[in-house]
Motif scaffolding. Structure first.
Motif, PDB file in Angstrom:
ATOM      1  N   SER A   6      30.011  81.075   1.752  1.00 12.15           N
ATOM      2  CA  SER A   6      31.002  81.245   2.804  1.00 12.15           C
ATOM      3  C   SER A   6      32.397  81.138   2.199  1.00 12.15           C
ATOM      4  N   PRO A   7      33.428  81.580   2.942  1.00  7.35           N
ATOM      5  CA  PRO A   7      34.801  81.421   2.435  1.00  7.35           C
ATOM      6  C   PRO A   7      35.138  79.973   2.103  1.00  7.35           C
ATOM      7  N   ALA A   8      34.644  79.037   2.942  1.00  9.93           N
ATOM      8  CA  ALA A   8      34.919  77.621   2.666  1.00  9.93           C
ATOM      9  C   ALA A   8      34.276  77.192   1.358  1.00  9.93           C
ATOM     10  N   ALA A   9      33.036  77.655   1.128  1.00  9.88           N
ATOM     11  CA  ALA A   9      32.372  77.307  -0.119  1.00  9.88           C
ATOM     12  C   ALA A   9      33.084  77.920  -1.316  1.00  9.88           C
ATOM     13  N   ALA A  10      33.547  79.167  -1.162  1.00  4.81           N
ATOM     14  CA  ALA A  10      34.271  79.821  -2.259  1.00  4.81           C
ATOM     15  C   ALA A  10      35.561  79.067  -2.569  1.00  4.81           C
ATOM     16  N   ARG A  11      36.242  78.567  -1.508  1.00  4.57           N
ATOM     17  CA  ARG A  11      37.470  77.810  -1.736  1.00  4.57           C
ATOM     18  C   ARG A  11      37.184  76.516  -2.489  1.00  4.57           C
ATOM     19  N   LEU A  12      36.094  75.821  -2.132  1.00  5.42           N
ATOM     20  CA  LEU A  12      35.726  74.590  -2.839  1.00  5.42           C
ATOM     21  C   LEU A  12      35.462  74.876  -4.317  1.00  5.42           C
TER      22      LEU A  12
ATOM     23  N   PHE B 268      18.991  59.462  -1.339  1.00  3.83           N
ATOM     24  CA  PHE B 268      18.293  58.432  -2.105  1.00  3.83           C
ATOM     25  C   PHE B 268      18.628  58.534  -3.596  1.00  3.83           C
ATOM     26  N   ASP B 269      18.773  59.763  -4.071  1.00  3.55           N
ATOM     27  CA  ASP B 269      19.124  59.960  -5.479  1.00  3.55           C
ATOM     28  C   ASP B 269      20.591  59.600  -5.744  1.00  3.55           C
ATOM     29  N   HIS B 270      21.451  59.797  -4.757  1.00  7.08           N
ATOM     30  CA  HIS B 270      22.892  59.535  -4.886  1.00  7.08           C
ATOM     31  C   HIS B 270      23.288  58.706  -3.663  1.00  7.08           C
ATOM     32  N   PRO B 271      23.053  57.396  -3.705  1.00  6.49           N
ATOM     33  CA  PRO B 271      22.967  56.582  -2.486  1.00  6.49           C
ATOM     34  C   PRO B 271      24.270  56.171  -1.828  1.00  6.49           C
ATOM     35  N   THR B 272      25.452  56.605  -2.312  1.00  6.57           N
ATOM     36  CA  THR B 272      26.704  56.298  -1.629  1.00  6.57           C
ATOM     37  C   THR B 272      27.498  57.588  -1.442  1.00  6.57           C
ATOM     38  N   PRO B 273      28.414  57.620  -0.487  1.00  2.00           N
ATOM     39  CA  PRO B 273      29.238  58.827  -0.314  1.00  2.00           C
ATOM     40  C   PRO B 273      29.961  59.238  -1.586  1.00  2.00           C
ATOM     41  N   ALA B 274      30.488  58.274  -2.331  1.00  5.13           N
ATOM     42  CA  ALA B 274      31.227  58.606  -3.552  1.00  5.13           C
ATOM     43  C   ALA B 274      30.318  59.246  -4.599  1.00  5.13           C
ATOM     44  N   ARG B 275      29.141  58.673  -4.798  1.00  6.73           N
ATOM     45  CA  ARG B 275      28.231  59.226  -5.803  1.00  6.73           C
ATOM     46  C   ARG B 275      27.705  60.591  -5.382  1.00  6.73           C
ATOM     47  N   LEU B 276      27.506  60.780  -4.088  1.00  6.33           N
ATOM     48  CA  LEU B 276      27.045  62.086  -3.611  1.00  6.33           C
ATOM     49  C   LEU B 276      28.144  63.140  -3.795  1.00  6.33           C
ATOM     50  N   ALA B 277      29.385  62.772  -3.514  1.00  6.98           N
ATOM     51  CA  ALA B 277      30.487  63.718  -3.686  1.00  6.98           C
ATOM     52  C   ALA B 277      30.614  64.133  -5.152  1.00  6.98           C
ATOM     53  N   ALA B 278      30.474  63.174  -6.062  1.00  5.73           N
ATOM     54  CA  ALA B 278      30.559  63.489  -7.490  1.00  5.73           C
ATOM     55  C   ALA B 278      29.434  64.426  -7.904  1.00  5.73           C
ATOM     56  N   TYR B 279      28.241  64.164  -7.387  1.00  9.40           N
ATOM     57  CA  TYR B 279      27.090  65.021  -7.708  1.00  9.40           C
ATOM     58  C   TYR B 279      27.316  66.451  -7.212  1.00  9.40           C
ATOM     59  N   LEU B 280      27.750  66.581  -5.975  1.00 10.91           N
ATOM     60  CA  LEU B 280      27.956  67.919  -5.414  1.00 10.91           C
ATOM     61  C   LEU B 280      29.074  68.662  -6.140  1.00 10.91           C
ATOM     62  N   SER B 281      30.091  67.939  -6.532  1.00 13.16           N
ATOM     63  CA  SER B 281      31.178  68.587  -7.273  1.00 13.16           C
ATOM     64  C   SER B 281      30.673  69.151  -8.594  1.00 13.16           C
TER      65      SER B 281
ATOM     66  N   VAL C 101      40.081  72.457  -8.618  1.00  9.07           N
ATOM     67  CA  VAL C 101      39.819  71.693  -9.844  1.00  9.07           C
ATOM     68  C   VAL C 101      38.877  70.556  -9.468  1.00  9.07           C
ATOM     69  N   PRO C 102      38.089  70.029 -10.417  1.00 11.96           N
ATOM     70  CA  PRO C 102      37.052  69.035 -10.096  1.00 11.96           C
ATOM     71  C   PRO C 102      37.540  67.847  -9.279  1.00 11.96           C
ATOM     72  N   ALA C 103      38.699  67.264  -9.639  1.00 15.97           N
ATOM     73  CA  ALA C 103      39.157  66.073  -8.920  1.00 15.97           C
ATOM     74  C   ALA C 103      39.448  66.383  -7.457  1.00 15.97           C
ATOM     75  N   GLU C 104      40.140  67.523  -7.209  1.00 13.60           N
ATOM     76  CA  GLU C 104      40.453  67.908  -5.830  1.00 13.60           C
ATOM     77  C   GLU C 104      39.168  68.227  -5.059  1.00 13.60           C
ATOM     78  N   ARG C 105      38.251  68.924  -5.727  1.00 13.72           N
ATOM     79  CA  ARG C 105      36.990  69.290  -5.066  1.00 13.72           C
ATOM     80  C   ARG C 105      36.199  68.040  -4.689  1.00 13.72           C
ATOM     81  N   GLU C 106      36.122  67.071  -5.585  1.00 14.24           N
ATOM     82  CA  GLU C 106      35.380  65.858  -5.309  1.00 14.24           C
ATOM     83  C   GLU C 106      35.992  65.096  -4.136  1.00 14.24           C
ATOM     84  N   ALA C 107      37.336  65.047  -4.086  1.00 15.10           N
ATOM     85  CA  ALA C 107      38.002  64.356  -2.985  1.00 15.10           C
ATOM     86  C   ALA C 107      37.721  65.050  -1.659  1.00 15.10           C
ATOM     87  N   GLU C 108      37.745  66.380  -1.661  1.00 11.95           N
ATOM     88  CA  GLU C 108      37.481  67.101  -0.419  1.00 11.95           C
ATOM     89  C   GLU C 108      36.025  66.951   0.009  1.00 11.95           C
TER      90      GLU C 108
END
Length: 934
Positions: free
Chosen positions: A792-798, A867-880, A802-809
C-alpha cells in the motif's frame, strides 16, 4: 426431503431430533437417519413417520420465522401434526398415533388401492354405485375426489373412467385408508372445530378409516373469514385444491420436491413480499434484516446483506479426545544417559511411588533430589528448602494429594525456577486405552489446571503424565521405567501423555465418528428427571427439551429455587407442555442440602442433567487463590460428586454432566474452571467403567444465555474461532450424546483454521495434529515476514524512511493499535518496554495485532510475533529490520517478473524497456559509483 434443512437449520434439526427420539423408542428405527440418507424408508410404516417428522420440523421453522397460525387443518395423517401444532396432542402422543397408525396400514399393504378422480364428490358417489367395495376416501376440492377400495375394484373403476373420458389416476400406495386448543383446529373427520377431549383412539381410527373432508374444512375456514393459507409440506400437494376451493385465497407453499437448495429461504421471502410477518433476526442470525438505502446510485455500492453462513451439521460440531501410541514398551528404555542435571521429585511424605521414581531417574543420568512435602508445612516450604541452582526438571507426585498442592507447586516454582519444565504425574485420572477404569477422577483437576497454565505461559512447559491407578504395584516393571524415561527425556511438544504397560500415549482431538444407528439407545425421560441449575438459561433449555419429549416429572434445582428470575414463568411453560414441575432451592455442593432436595422427587429418579456451575473471575494461574479454586469447583465438581454418591444405587437411564472445552484444549484465565470440568470428564469415564450411566459433554458456547454468554467472552471466542451454537442445536447434541453411549464428547462450532492459528501462535500444539482443517489452516498462512507483492502507499512510505524514523513510526503504530484492541483509549501512553502479556494480550489478541500490522505495513509477520518479540519496542525493531529484507525481496520478484515478460518480447520492446530501466537507475544513483566501492 429435508436433508438440506437438517444440515443448515438448527430449528428444523432440533425438531427432527425430538421426533426421532420418540420414534426410535416406539419402533426401533430412526427417521433422522432416513433424512440423512444413511437408512431407507420403503414401506408405509416408515414413510409416514418420516413425513410426519418433516411436517413437525417445517411447522417449527415457520413458527420461528414469525408467522403465527389463526387456525390449523390437516389432511389425513397431517391432521395428527396439526393436532400437535394446535396443542391438542403432546409430541409423544402425536408420534404414538403416527407410528401405530402407519403400522396398521402396513398390515393392510397389498389389500387395496387408492385413486384420484377429477370430478365432484357427488358425481363420483353416483359412479361408485356400479363399483361395490369402492368408497370416497377424501374430498380435497370441488373437482378433486379420492377413492379407495380393493385392488381389482379400483382398477376396474379407473378403466371405466378412461373409457368415459374422466381424468383419473392411481395413487402410489398399496393400501386403502379413510374408507380447548391453543390454536383452533378444524377436523377433516367431523368438519367441526376440535376442543381436544374428543381426539380419542376412536377418533384417530376414524381419521384413518373415514372420508377426509378436506374441501369441506377449507370452505368452512374461508366462510369464517380465513383468506390466507400456508401449506406446510415437503411438496405442494394441497395448494391446487385450496386455490380451487377458495379462488380468491392467498396460498403459500413451503418446499418443492425438485426445488433449489434455498427452497426454504425462497418460501419465506415469498410469504414476506405478500404481507406475512417475518422475524428477520431469527432467520439472519441476529441481523436486523434491513438497512438504509441511498436515494441515489452515484457510489455504485452493493447493499445486499452477506448470506448467512450455513450451520455445520451436528456431526461437524462433535469432536472426541483419543489417545495415540507414541512409543511402544517393546522398544525398551531409552539410553542410560537420556536425562541429565538435577531433577526434583516433589512428593507427599510416605508416597510409595517416590522411591521408584528416584531410582528410575538416577539410573538414566539425572541427579534426583527428593523433596518431601509435609502436610503441616506445605509445598512452599518444601520448595524453598530445595532452592539452589535451577533444576533441569521437576517431577511432581502431588496430584495424589489434591489439586491445591499442585497449584502451590506451580506458583512457588514460578518464583524460584520460572523456566524449569514441570511434570505432574497422576494415577488413573484419564482413560487412555480400552479397559482403563479411571480409578482416581479426583486427580483429573490437575490436568485442567496444567493445560490452562501452558496456554497462559507458553514459554513455561507444564505437562501431565498419567499412569494406571495401581501403578505402585507395578513400579518395578520394565514398562514403567521405559515409558517414564521416554516421557521425561523426549516429549517434544507434547504436554498430555499417558504411560501404560503397552507404551506411551499422547492426546489428540479428532472429529467424532458417526454412531451407527444400531448402536444407539433411545432415551425418553421417565419418572423423575433432575436438572441442576434448572432455572438458569442452560437448565431451562434442557427442561423445555425434555418436557417436549414427555418427561413426567422435572425436578429443577437451583440456588434461588422458586425465587430465581423467570422460575415461575418457566414452571408454567413446562406444565403447559404436560410435565409435572417441582422447583427447589438447593446448593448442590452441600451433600445434605442435595439429599433433602432429591427427596422432593414424586417418583424414582431416572435421569440427571447437571448444568450448575460458575466460570469464576478469570484469574490467571499465577495469581489464582485457593478460595477462587474452591468456589468454582464447588457447584461444578462438588455437585457432580454429590449427585453420583447419592444416586449410586439408582438405576439411572442418563447421568449428563455439562463440561467445557476449557478442559479439552485450555482457555486462558479459566484454570479453575478447566480443573472442575476435567473432573466431570473423568467422573463420566469412571462411572462408565463401572457399568453406570454417564455422559460428559464439553461444550463450547451457547447463544440464548449460558455461562459464556457475556459480551467480553463472546468477543474473545469470536477472535479465537469459536461461534455459539443455538439452543436447538445444543439440546439435539445432548440427546445424540446420551443415545450414542460414549462417555465424553466435545460439542462446539469451530472455525478450525482461525482457532489453530491462535492456539498454536506461541508454539506447536500437537493436540490438533489430526484435525485436517486445523493442520492445513495452520500452514496456509506464510510463517515469516514475506512481503505483500503490491504494498500500500503507507507501506511504501514506511519503506522509504531511514531505519530510526521507520522504527519510531512503527512503535507509534503498535501502541495505537494496542490501545484500540485492548480498550485503553486513544490517549493512553503505553510503555514501550512492557511485555505484551502484561498489557493484556493473549494469543487471539496477538493475531488481531498481527493482522492489523500486516495490512498497514505490507509485511506478513508470523502468528508468534508477540511471543518472539514480546514488547512494543522489540516488535517495532523487528518489523523495521524486515523492511530492508522486504525491499530486496520485492526487487527480486519484480526482476523475475520483468525477465519473464521480456523473454518473448520483440527487439524493439526490449530496447524500449532497457532505456526506461536505465533512466530509472540514473534517478536512484545520480552520482556514479567508482570501481571498488561496491
Amino acid at each position: 426431503m429435508g436433508r438440506g434443512l437438517l444440515a443448515t437449520e438448527p430449528v428444523f434439526a432440533g425438531a427432527v431430533t425430538d421426533v426421532d427420539a420418540h420414534v426410535r423408542a416406539l419402533a426401533g428405527w430412526s427417521p433422522a437417519d432416513v433424512l440423512r440418507g444413511t437408512a431407507t424408508a420403503d414401506s408405509v410404516d416408515r414413510i409416514q413417520p418420516v413425513m410426519f417428522t418433516v411436517l413437525i420440523g417445517l411447522a417449527r421453522l415457520w413458527e420461528a420465522a414469525g408467522p403465527r397460525p389463526a387456525a390449523v387443518v390437516g389432511h389425513s395423517q397431517g391432521e395428527i401434526a396439526a393436532a400437535h401444532v394446535a396443542g391438542i396432542l403432546s409430541l409423544a402422543d402425536a408420534v404414538r398415533v403416527v407410528v401405530r397408525r402407519s403400522e396398521a396400514l402396513a398390515e393392510l399393504a397389498g389389500t387395496g388401492r387408492m385413486a384420484s378422480l377429477a370430478a365432484p364428490a357427488e358425481q363420483v358417489r353416483r359412479r361408485l354405485r356400479d363399483h361395490p367395495g369402492v368408497a370416497v376416501a377424501a374430498v380435497n376440492a370441488p373437482g378433486s375426489t379420492v377413492v379407495c377400495g380393493p385392488v381389482e375394484a379400483v382398477e376396474h373403476l379407473l378403466a371405466r373412467c378412461a373409457e368415459q373420458g374422466v381424468k383419473a389416476r392411481m395413487i402410489d400406495v398399496d393400501y386403502a385408508s379413510h374408507g380447548p386448543a391453543g390454536v383452533p383446529i378444524l377436523s377433516t373427520v367431523t368438519g367441526r372445530m376440535l376442543d381436544g377431549p374428543e381426539t380419542t383412539a376412536e377418533y384417530w381410527y376414524a381419521n384413518l378409516r373415514n372420508t377426509v373432508r378436506f374441501h369441506e374444512a377449507i370452505s368452512a375456514l374461508a366462510a369464517s373469514g380465513h383468506q390466507k393459507f400456508l401449506e406446510v409440506s415437503a411438496h405442494p400437494v394441497l395448494a391446487p385444491a385450496i386455490e380451487e376451493a377458495v379462488p380468491d385465497a392467498v396460498v403459500h407453499t413451503t418446499l418443492h420436491r425438485t426445488g433449489p437448495p434455498d427452497d426454504w429461504q425462497q418460501a419465506v421471502a415469498a410469504a414476506w413480499v405478500r404481507g406475512e410477518p417475518v422475524s428477520w433476526p431469527a432467520l439472519l442470525g441476529g441481523a436486523s434484516g434491513g438497512g438504509e438505502l441511498p436515494t441515489y446510485a452515484f457510489d455504485h455500492r452493493t447493499y445486499w446483506q452477506a448470506p448467512r453462513a450455513a450451520h455445520a451439521p451436528r456431526e461437524q460440531l462433535r469432536h472426541a479426545v483419543v489417545w495415540r501410541l507414541r512409543r511402544s514398551s517393546a522398544e525398551g528404555a531409552p539410553a542410560a544417559g537420556a536425562l541429565s542435571g538435577a531433577w526434583l521429585v516433589v512428593h507427599p511424605v510416605g508416597d510409595p511411588l517416590s522411591a521408584a521414581c528416584l531410582r528410575v531417574l538416577g539410573a538414566h543420568g539425572a541427579e534426583p533430589v527428593s523433596v518431601p512435602v509435609e502436610e503441616d508445612t506445605g509445598v512452599h516450604a518444601a520448595v524453598a528448602s530445595a532452592a539452589g541452582r535451577e533444576p533441569a526438571g521437576v517431577l511432581s507426585l502431588l496430584p495424589a494429594a489434591d489439586v491445591t498442592a499442585t497449584l502451590d507447586l506451580y506458583q512457588s516454582l514460578d518464583l524460584v525456577a520460572p523456566q524449569t519444565p514441570i511434570w505432574s504425574l497422576t494415577r488413573g485420572a484419564v482413560a487412555a486405552v480400552p479397559g482403563d477404569a479411571v480409578a482416581n477422577p479426583g486427580q483429573a483437576p490437575v490436568w485442567g489446571l496444567t493445560l490452562v497454565g501452558g496456554v497462559e505461559r507458553p514459554d513455561r512447559r507444564l505437562r501431565c503424565l498419567d499412569v494406571p491407578g495401581d501403578v505402585a504395584d507395578a513400579a518395578e516393571a520394565s514398562w514403567f521405567e521405559s515409558t517414564l524415561v521416554a516421557a521425561l527425556a523426549d516429549a517434544g511438544d507434547e504436554d498430555a501423555l499417558a504411560a501404560r504397560p503397552t507404551g506411551l500415549y499422547v492426546k489428540r482431538l479428532i472429529p467424532a465418528p458417526p454412531v451407527a444407528p444400531a448402536a444407539r439407545r433411545a432415551w425418553i425421560p421417565r419418572d423423575t428427571t433432575v436438572i441442576t441449575g434448572g432455572t438458569g438459561a442452560l437448565g431451562a433449555h434442557v427442561a423445555r427439551h425434555l418436557a417436549g419429549l414427555g418427561a413426567p416429572h422435572l425436578l429443577l434445582l437451583s440456588r434461588r429455587g422458586p425465587e430465581a428470575p423467570g422460575a415461575e414463568e418457566l414452571r408454567k411453560e413446562l406444565e403447559a407442555a404436560g410435565s409435572v414441575v417441582t422447583v427447589v432451592r438447593c446448593d448442590v455442593s452441600d451433600r445434605d442440602d442435595l439429599a433433602a432436595a432429591l427427596a422432593a422427587a414424586t417418583s424414582p429418579v431416572r435421569a440427571v442433567v447437571h448444568t450448575a456451575g460458575t466460570i469464576g473471575p478469570g484469574t490467571e494461574l499465577a495469581r489464582l487463590t485457593h478460595a477462587e479454586l474452591a468456589e468454582v469447583s464447588a457447584a461444578k465438581a462438588g455437585g457432580a460428586a454429590n449427585l453420583a454418591g447419592l444416586l449410586a444405587r439408582e438405576p439411572l437411564d442418563a447421568f449428563v454432566l455439562f463440561s467445557s472445552n476449557a478442559a479439552v484444549w485450555g482457555t486462558a484465565g479459566q484454570s479453575a474452571y478447566a480443573a472442575a470440568n476435567a473432573y466431570l470428564d473423568a467422573l463420566a469415564a469412571h462411572r462408565r467403567a463401572a457399568g453406570l450411566a454417564a455422559t460428559s459433554i464439553a461444550w463450547g458456547s451457547w447463544s440464548g444465555g449460558g455461562l459464556a454468554d457475556s459480551d467480553a467472552l463472546q468477543a474473545w471466542m469470536g477472535r479465537s474461532g469459536l461461534s455459539p451454537i443455538s439452543p436447538g442445536e445444543g439440546v439435539a447434541a445432548l440427546q445424540e450424546a446420551v443415545e450414542s453411549g460414549t462417555a465424553t464428547v466435545s460439542v462446539a462450532r469451530m472455525d478450525w483454521v482461525r482457532f489453530a492459528e491462535v492456539y498454536s501462535a506461541a508454539r506447536p500444539r500437537p493436540l490438533l495434529a489430526e484435525l485436517p482443517i486445523a493442520r492445513d489452516g495452520a500452514s496456509a498462512r506464510p510463517a515469516g515476514n514475506e512481503p505483500d507483492p503490491e504494498p500500500s502507499p503507507a507501506a511504501a512510505r514506511l519503506g522509504a524512511l531511514v531505519p530510526a524514523e521507520r522504527e519510531a513510526e512503527l512503535l507509534a503504530m503498535i501502541r495505537t493499535h494496542t490501545a484500540d484492541l485492548l480498550g485503553y483509549g486513544e490517549d493512553a501512553d503505553l510503555p514501550a518496554t512492557t511485555a505484551f502479556r502484561d498489557l493484556g494480550y493473549d494469543s487471539a489478541g496477538g493475531i488481531q495485532l498481527r493482522d492489523r500490522l500486516a495490512a498497514a505495513t505490507g509485511l506478513r509477520p508470523p502468528a508468534s510475533m508477540i511471543f518472539d518479540h514480546p514488547t512494543p519496542a522489540r516488535l517495532a525493531a523487528y518489523l523495521s529490520e524486515c523492511f530492508d529484507g522486504a525491499v530486496s525481496d520485492r526487487l527480486r520478484a519484480w526482476e523475475s517478473a520483468l525477465g519473464s515478460a521480456l523473454a518473448t518480447a520483440s527487439p524493439r520492446t526490449r530496447a524500449a524497456a532497457a532505456a526506461r530501466l536505465a533512466a530509472l537507475a540514473r534517478t536512484l544513483a545520480p552520482e556514479p559509483v567508482a570501481d571498488g566501492e561496491g
